[in-house]
Write a protein that holds these residues in place. Structure first.
Motif, PDB file in Angstrom:
ATOM      1  N   ASP A 146      -3.274   5.417  -3.239  1.00 28.59           N
ATOM      2  CA  ASP A 146      -4.583   5.959  -2.847  1.00 28.59           C
ATOM      3  C   ASP A 146      -4.512   6.937  -1.682  1.00 28.59           C
ATOM      4  O   ASP A 146      -5.538   7.277  -1.098  1.00 28.59           O
ATOM      5  CB  ASP A 146      -5.550   4.830  -2.510  1.00 28.59           C
ATOM      6  CG  ASP A 146      -5.149   4.046  -1.260  1.00 28.59           C
ATOM      7  OD1 ASP A 146      -4.011   4.235  -0.779  1.00 28.59           O
ATOM      8  OD2 ASP A 146      -5.971   3.243  -0.769  1.00 28.59           O
ATOM      9  N   GLY A 175     -10.780  10.100  -4.962  1.00 31.40           N
ATOM     10  CA  GLY A 175     -10.712   8.928  -4.099  1.00 31.40           C
ATOM     11  C   GLY A 175      -9.387   8.774  -3.377  1.00 31.40           C
ATOM     12  O   GLY A 175      -8.942   7.651  -3.118  1.00 31.40           O
ATOM     13  N   VAL A 176      -8.768   9.902  -3.029  1.00 33.25           N
ATOM     14  CA  VAL A 176      -7.455   9.896  -2.383  1.00 33.25           C
ATOM     15  C   VAL A 176      -7.584  10.316  -0.928  1.00 33.25           C
ATOM     16  O   VAL A 176      -8.218  11.330  -0.622  1.00 33.25           O
ATOM     17  CB  VAL A 176      -6.472  10.842  -3.119  1.00 33.25           C
ATOM     18  CG1 VAL A 176      -5.176  11.008  -2.340  1.00 33.25           C
ATOM     19  CG2 VAL A 176      -6.185  10.301  -4.518  1.00 33.25           C
ATOM     20  N   ARG A 193       0.860  -1.193   0.000  1.00 35.18           N
ATOM     21  CA  ARG A 193       0.000   0.000   0.000  1.00 35.18           C
ATOM     22  C   ARG A 193       0.894   1.240   0.000  1.00 35.18           C
ATOM     23  O   ARG A 193       1.453   1.612   1.031  1.00 35.18           O
ATOM     24  CB  ARG A 193      -0.910   0.011   1.220  1.00 35.18           C
ATOM     25  CG  ARG A 193      -1.838  -1.193   1.303  1.00 35.18           C
ATOM     26  CD  ARG A 193      -2.703  -1.106   2.554  1.00 35.18           C
ATOM     27  NE  ARG A 193      -3.658  -0.010   2.470  1.00 35.18           N
ATOM     28  CZ  ARG A 193      -4.382   0.420   3.503  1.00 35.18           C
ATOM     29  NH1 ARG A 193      -4.204  -0.125   4.705  1.00 35.18           N
ATOM     30  NH2 ARG A 193      -5.244   1.403   3.358  1.00 35.18           N
ATOM     31  N   VAL A 230      -2.802   9.297  -8.268  1.00 34.43           N
ATOM     32  CA  VAL A 230      -3.855   8.506  -8.909  1.00 34.43           C
ATOM     33  C   VAL A 230      -3.275   7.663 -10.040  1.00 34.43           C
ATOM     34  O   VAL A 230      -3.597   6.472 -10.179  1.00 34.43           O
ATOM     35  CB  VAL A 230      -4.973   9.430  -9.435  1.00 34.43           C
ATOM     36  CG1 VAL A 230      -5.955   8.642 -10.301  1.00 34.43           C
ATOM     37  CG2 VAL A 230      -5.698  10.092  -8.277  1.00 34.43           C
ATOM     38  N   LYS A 257      -1.629   4.669  -8.830  1.00 36.74           N
ATOM     39  CA  LYS A 257      -2.529   3.863  -8.003  1.00 36.74           C
ATOM     40  C   LYS A 257      -2.093   3.864  -6.528  1.00 36.74           C
ATOM     41  O   LYS A 257      -2.220   2.853  -5.831  1.00 36.74           O
ATOM     42  CB  LYS A 257      -2.665   2.442  -8.556  1.00 36.74           C
ATOM     43  CG  LYS A 257      -3.178   2.413  -9.989  1.00 36.74           C
ATOM     44  CD  LYS A 257      -3.835   1.129 -10.320  1.00 36.74           C
ATOM     45  CE  LYS A 257      -4.337   1.106 -11.773  1.00 36.74           C
ATOM     46  NZ  LYS A 257      -5.282   2.191 -12.070  1.00 36.74           N
TER      47      LYS A 257
END
Length: 278
Positions: A32, A62-63, A6, A27, A30
């Motif tokens: 996040d 979506g961050v 992650r 973004v 990927k």
């Protein structure tokens, strides 16, 4: 491009990008989550960017905003530090940041004895806890491995957090650079709120002389043992983000930071896969 690890991006990765450009970078890779900073001139937060601007931009993509980096020096508690803490906690709440990074005093001019520094840490944690609770944010204590720093080891931070009853609002930052500099052996995966990653490849510099300017992206030439540190944290149960935090000008001046970050992510992914084959 997806990752079993992650990843997140600290604003220090690309301080010359605009905020929308930085979010787009995350973004595209990927990643996040991001960290913003209050110590970089000409960009948010220093430039006066309203917190709702950050919240809205991140939400639209979506961050997550993992933290504001940082309240400094958090362990020298006084009226000025209280005011700074209140302002940053309010900004964190309003921009959607989940935590404040708390950095200790780092300099040769600290006149305090070891016992006075320990008392200062205890006081700061005691005073910060109700502020963090009120504003609904966590405090990420980040020991710095430099010999001149007032708080070098995570053990001391963990013990102080427990002693002040702050386990509900405090976590530690495991910074791979500072863990190596402090020659730490202990890992505290269960109390780790965030991991900062950066590499050093200049093996000719004595350990005591390594500074932030040596911190690059993590690759095969890394001498800090990032892959091993990450592997240990994961095996001990850490499930949070690995946030890239390179300070070197050579990284900030890259023409293609996206490609370089992607290569570093791939290297770390591969290292963990090789260390833990299915």
């Amino acid at each position: 491009m997806s990752h079993p690890l992650r990843f997140a991006l600290n604003r220090m990765v690309a301080p010359r990008l605009s905020l929308p450009g930085f979010i787009d970078l995350a973004v595209t890779l990927k990643a996040d989550a991001i960290e913003i900073r209050n110590d970089l001139k000409g960009i948010e937060i220093e430039d006066g960017t309203a917190p709702h601007t950050i919240r809205e931009l991140c939400a639209a993509h979506g961050v997550r905003v993992l933290s504001i980096n940082a309240l400094y020096p958090f362990d020298v508690w006084n009226d000025e530090r209280r005011a700074q803490a209140l302002n940053l906690a309010a900004y964190a709440r309003d921009c959607g940041a989940e935590a404040l990074v708390l950095c200790p005093f780092n300099g040769p001019a600290d006149p305090r004895t070891a016992s006075e520094r320990a008392a200062g840490l205890h006081t700061a944690l005691t005073e910060l806890a109700p502020i963090l609770r009120e504003y609904g944010v966590l405090g990420f204590v980040e020991p710095l491995g430099f010999e001149q720093c007032s708080l070098r080891h995570k053990r001391q931070a963990v013990d102080a957090i427990k002693a002040t009853g702050g386990l509900d609002v405090f976590r530690v930052v495991h910074d791979t650079f500072h863990h190596h500099l402090a020659d730490e052996k202990e890992f505290f995966a269960d109390l780790t709120g965030l991991v900062h990653i950066s590499g050093v490849e200049d093996g000719d510099v004595p350990l005591a002389n390594i500074r932030d300017g040596h911190r690059v992206l993590v690759g095969e030439g890394d001498i800090l043992g990032n892959a091993a540190q990450i592997g240990r944290l994961l095996s001990d149960g850490y499930t949070g983000h690995l946030s890239f935090e390179p300070f070197a000008d050579s990284v900030h001046e890259m023409d293609d930071i996206k490609q370089a970050l992607g290569a570093s992510m791939a290297y770390l992914d591969t290292a963990q896969t090789l260390a833990n084959p299915i």
